[in-house]
Design a protein around this motif. Sequence first.
Motif, PDB file in Angstrom:
ATOM      1  N   TRP A 304       0.950  -0.744  -0.155  1.00 45.72           N
ATOM      2  CA  TRP A 304      -0.046  -0.266   0.107  1.00 45.72           C
ATOM      3  C   TRP A 304       1.377   1.369   0.067  1.00 45.72           C
ATOM      4  O   TRP A 304       0.474   2.271  -0.062  1.00 45.72           O
ATOM      5  N   ALA A 305       1.961   1.630   0.125  1.00 47.94           N
ATOM      6  CA  ALA A 305       2.701   2.357   0.584  1.00 47.94           C
ATOM      7  C   ALA A 305       3.604   3.080  -0.250  1.00 47.94           C
ATOM      8  O   ALA A 305       3.050   3.534  -0.578  1.00 47.94           O
ATOM      9  N   SER A 306       4.113   1.857  -1.359  1.00 46.06           N
ATOM     10  CA  SER A 306       4.285   1.768  -2.911  1.00 46.06           C
ATOM     11  C   SER A 306       3.055   2.271  -3.422  1.00 46.06           C
ATOM     12  O   SER A 306       3.461   3.228  -4.779  1.00 46.06           O
ATOM     13  N   ILE A 307       2.186   1.559  -3.446  1.00 49.21           N
ATOM     14  CA  ILE A 307       0.329   2.554  -4.237  1.00 49.21           C
ATOM     15  C   ILE A 307       0.159   3.478  -4.334  1.00 49.21           C
ATOM     16  O   ILE A 307       0.398   4.693  -4.914  1.00 49.21           O
ATOM     17  N   LYS A 308       0.791   4.686  -2.565  1.00 52.02           N
ATOM     18  CA  LYS A 308       0.051   5.306  -2.488  1.00 52.02           C
ATOM     19  C   LYS A 308       1.540   7.326  -3.041  1.00 52.02           C
ATOM     20  O   LYS A 308       1.116   7.514  -3.687  1.00 52.02           O
ATOM     21  N   SER A 309       3.042   5.959  -2.786  1.00 51.14           N
ATOM     22  CA  SER A 309       3.687   6.749  -3.503  1.00 51.14           C
ATOM     23  C   SER A 309       4.117   7.422  -4.709  1.00 51.14           C
ATOM     24  O   SER A 309       4.122   8.412  -5.512  1.00 51.14           O
ATOM     25  N   VAL A 310       3.182   6.443  -5.939  1.00 46.04           N
ATOM     26  CA  VAL A 310       2.906   6.353  -7.341  1.00 46.04           C
ATOM     27  C   VAL A 310       1.845   6.832  -7.040  1.00 46.04           C
ATOM     28  O   VAL A 310       1.286   7.946  -8.849  1.00 46.04           O
ATOM     29  N   THR A 311       0.343   7.802  -6.573  1.00 46.00           N
ATOM     30  CA  THR A 311      -0.859   7.177  -7.154  1.00 46.00           C
ATOM     31  C   THR A 311      -0.173   9.216  -7.801  1.00 46.00           C
ATOM     32  O   THR A 311      -0.169  10.043  -6.635  1.00 46.00           O
ATOM     33  N   GLY A 312      -1.311   9.738  -8.242  1.00 43.17           N
ATOM     34  CA  GLY A 312      -1.478  10.793  -8.898  1.00 43.17           C
ATOM     35  C   GLY A 312       0.386  11.515  -9.301  1.00 43.17           C
ATOM     36  O   GLY A 312       0.230  12.625 -10.433  1.00 43.17           O
TER      37      GLY A 312
END
Length: 935
Positions: A304-312
Amino acid sequence: MTINYKEVMDTLTSQLGKHAVSNDPVRRFAWSTDASYFRIVPEIVVHADTPEQVKITLNIARIHNVPVTFRAAGTSLSGQAIGEGILLILGHDGFRNIDISDDKSSITLGAAVIGSDANMALKAFNKKIGPDPATLASAQIAGIVANNASGMCCGTAENSYQTIKSAKLIFADGTELDTGCPESKAAFSKSHSMLLTALTDLSQLTQNNPTLSTRIRKKFSIKNTTGYSINALVDFSDPFDLINHLIVGSEGTLAFVNEVTYHTVEEAKFKASAMVVFFNMEDAASAIPPIIGDSVAAAELLDWASIKSVTGKTGMPDWLSDLPEGSAILLIESRANDPETLVQYTQDVIKKIAHIDTERPTEFTNDPAIYGKYWAMRSGLFPIIGGARPKGTSVIIEDVAFEVKHLASAAADLTALFHKHNYPEGVIYGHALAGNFHFMITPTFASQDDINRFQYFMQDVAEMVVNKYDGSMKAEHGTGRAVAPFVEMEWGSDAYTLMKQIKQIFDPSKLLNPGVLLNDDKLVHVKNIKPCPVVDDFVDKCIECGFCEKTCPTTALNFSPRQRIAVLREIERLEQSGDKKAAAEMRASAKYDVVDTCAACQLCTIACPVDNSMGNLVRKLRTPYITTTEQKVLDFQANHFGAVNQVISTGFDILGILHKVTGDSITGSLMKAGRLITKEVPYWNPDFPKGGKVAKPSKHIPGQPSVLYFPACGGRTFGPTPKDPDNRTLPEVVITLLERAGYNVIVPDNTRHLCCGQMWESKGDFKNADAKRDELIEALSKHSDNGKVPVILDGTSCTYRTLTGNPKVQITDLVEFMHDKMLPNMAITKKTSNITLHQGCSARKMKLESHQQAIADACAQNVLLPAGITCCGYAGEKGLYKPEINASALRNIKKLIPAEIKEGYYSNRMCEVGLTQHSGISYRHLAYLLEECTR
C-alpha cells in the motif's frame, strides 16, 4: 606494515603511464563514488583497459602488500565496489568484446560490456542473457557476475550462476585462467595444483556433511547473495566448475573477471500483462504460490505504501486514487513464442487465482501502450520516492528474500519495523515469484543518533529475516559491506567457516577487496557512511546511481555527472563543517574537472531516474567566474552580434586562406600565439570550415505556401569543411530544398544579429542569453505574422534553446519539418552508398531520433549508428576552446565507421565540425542528404 604509497604510485606510473594512474586528491575522491551509501577514498586509482594492465597492477600491489578493489560500472548498492589502497576501475575502451557462437547458444562478453548492449547484440536471434537486474542498461558484465545480480524475470533459474558457461580470470598472483580452454586448464593444473586440490577437498567435505548440504540447498532454493555461492560446493565436484561458480557472487574478492561466456536464453516474442488489485497484502501474497510455473514470467508485488507513493504521478493510472486503503497490487506478466500459448498462459493464471477476491477484475492485455503503463508504475517507484525525499537525505534500497509462503507476514513485520524506527516513508515491493522483497527508506545521516537508529533498524531486520523466517539478508544486491556483519548470523558457523576457507584458497594474502562479503567488524555496515549535504535544487535529488555515466561525453576525459555532484557535495560538507580553507582549496582544484569541462549537454538528465540536471547547475556555477572584462566582452557581443557574427565568419575565410598558404604548422603556431593574448582564439583544427553566409531566397511564387526560415548561428557562421563534397553553405541548401518542395521562403532581414542565446548561457551569462532568446522569439513572431507562417530553425540545439522561452508561435526544427511535411510529398532517389548518422544530445532531448532515422533510411541503402556515440562533446563553441572534450567523446568514432562509409549526417553545424574532424569523413546536416536525393 606501513605502505609507501609514493613508491607504489611511481612504480604504477612508470609501468602503466600517467593516463592510467592517478593519486590526485579530487579525482580519487570523485572516482571513489559508487551507488552505495558508503564512502571510502582510495590512495590510488587505476583505469585498466587490458588484462596486462590488471596483471601489472596486481603484481605491484602484491610486492607492496597493497589492497586492490575492482570496480565495473559502480552501480552496486552494498559497498562492494569501494575500498582503500588501489581502486582498479575498468577503463573506458577495453574489455568490450562481444562474440556470439555460431548456433547462438552462447555469448562471450568482455568485463566492461553493458548488459543491455549484450541483449541488443542477441535481439535479432530472439535471445538474451539470463540475468536481468534493474541496472541492466548501465551495469557491466563483470559486476553482474560478481554480484550474481538478477531481476524481475530470471529468478534463480536464469541468473549468472545457472547460465555461466566459462570465464577468463586473473588471480591475485597474476595467473590467468580460461575455464573454457583445455590448454589453459592444463597449465593451471600444473601451476596451481594445490588450489585445485583444496577446492575439490572442500567440495567433498561439504557433500559428505548431510546436514550442511541440506541447509545449503534449502538456502539457495530462494534468492540468496549473502556470502559466497557455496551451493557450488554441493552442485559440482570438478575444480574448474567450482571455480566457475564460486566466482559468481564473489564481489571481486577471489579474482578479476576478464571475460565471461554465458549460455543464452530464449526471449519470448509475445507478452501480456495484468495488474491484479487485491484488498490486502495477505490476499496478494496468497496468489503467488499457485501461479508459479510456466504461465508466469514475472510477478511484482507492491504494498500500500508503494501504491500511495506513485498515485497521482505523471503516467500513473488515474484509478489508483480510488483504491481502498491497504490494497496491494500483483503485476503479472506472461510470455510465449506464439499467440495461442500466450492465451493459454493468461487463462491459466486467471483460473488459478479466481478463488481470491480482487478489487478490480483480472484482465490481461497484450497492448504495449497499456501494459507499458503498468510496468512504468513498478519502475517508477525508485525515481519517484528518491526524487521526492527531503533534501539532505539518502536513499537506501535493501533486498531480502523469504519462502513465498511467508511473504504476507514478512511484509507486515517489515512495515512494523519502519514505524518502530521512525522510517514511515518505507515502502515494500519486489519480485514475488522469487520471494524477493526490496524495501526502501530515505534516512538522514547528519548525526551519530541518525546512524545509531539505522544500526538498530538493520539489527531488527536481521533478527526478523534470519531468526523468524530463515530468509536471505541479501537476495540479489550482493553482500558488500551492508550485510557483511550478518553473514555468519544467517548461515551459521559451519557454512561461515567454509566461506573463510574459500577466501583463503583463492586469496591467501587477502589483497582482493578486503572487508567485503566477509568482515569480522560487526559495525562495518554503519561506518564510512557518506553524507548527503544540500548543494543545489538541480542535483540534490541525486542518488549517485551512475546511470548517467554511459551517456556523458566527459566520463572518459575526467568526470561523469555523478562524480561532479559527489565533489560538490564534499565541498559543501567542508563548508558546513567550518573548514573554509579546505573547501576553497578543493573548489579551486576541482574547477577544471567539475565546471570547465562539463559539456552541459543534459544527456545525464535524460538518463537520470530522478531528473537531476548537472548541465544546468554547471552553467550556474560558471556565472561567478565571469570577470568584469569578460562580462563587458559578452555584453558587446550581444549588443553587436550581427557584426560579431560577420567578423567570425569572415575570419574563418581568412584562416582558410592562411592555412592554404602556410600549412598546418605555421597556422597552428599563429593561433597558439593568439591564445596567449586572448582565450577567444580557438585551438587550430585542419578541418575548420570556411565562413558561412546567409543566402537570399528566390522571388515568391503566388499561390504557394510560405515558411519563415531562420538559419541558426552554426550554419550561417561555419560553411563547408575541406572534407565536405558540397561547397554550398547550409542556408543555401535549405532554401533550395524548401523551394523545391513548393514553399516560398522568408528569411528575417536582421538574421545575422539574431541568436537563441546558447553561447551566453553556456558561459553562465543568463542575462544576455535570455535577452537574445527573447529578442529572437519576438522577431520570429513579427516576421511570421504571429505564427500564421510556419517557423523553421535549422540547428537542433538552437531550436531546443529557443523553445525554452515558451514562444507563443509554433517553432519547428528543420528535421521535424522535413520528416512531417517534405518526406511524404517528395520523390526520393536512394543513394547507392551507405551513410552514418549521429543522434546527438539536442536531438535526443527533442526526441527527434526517429525522425532523423526515417529521413536517413529513406535516402540511403544502409544507415550506421556508431555504438556508444551520444553527445559529441563540441558543446556549442566549447569544442573550439576545450577541444579535449570533443576528442574524448569521439575517441572511438573513426574505428566504428567502416572504410566504405564516406558520409555522415546530423542536424547541428558545430557538432558536425567536430564529428568531421574525429571521424575523418564529412558530416553535414540531413538537409544536404534530402536535397541530393530529391533532385
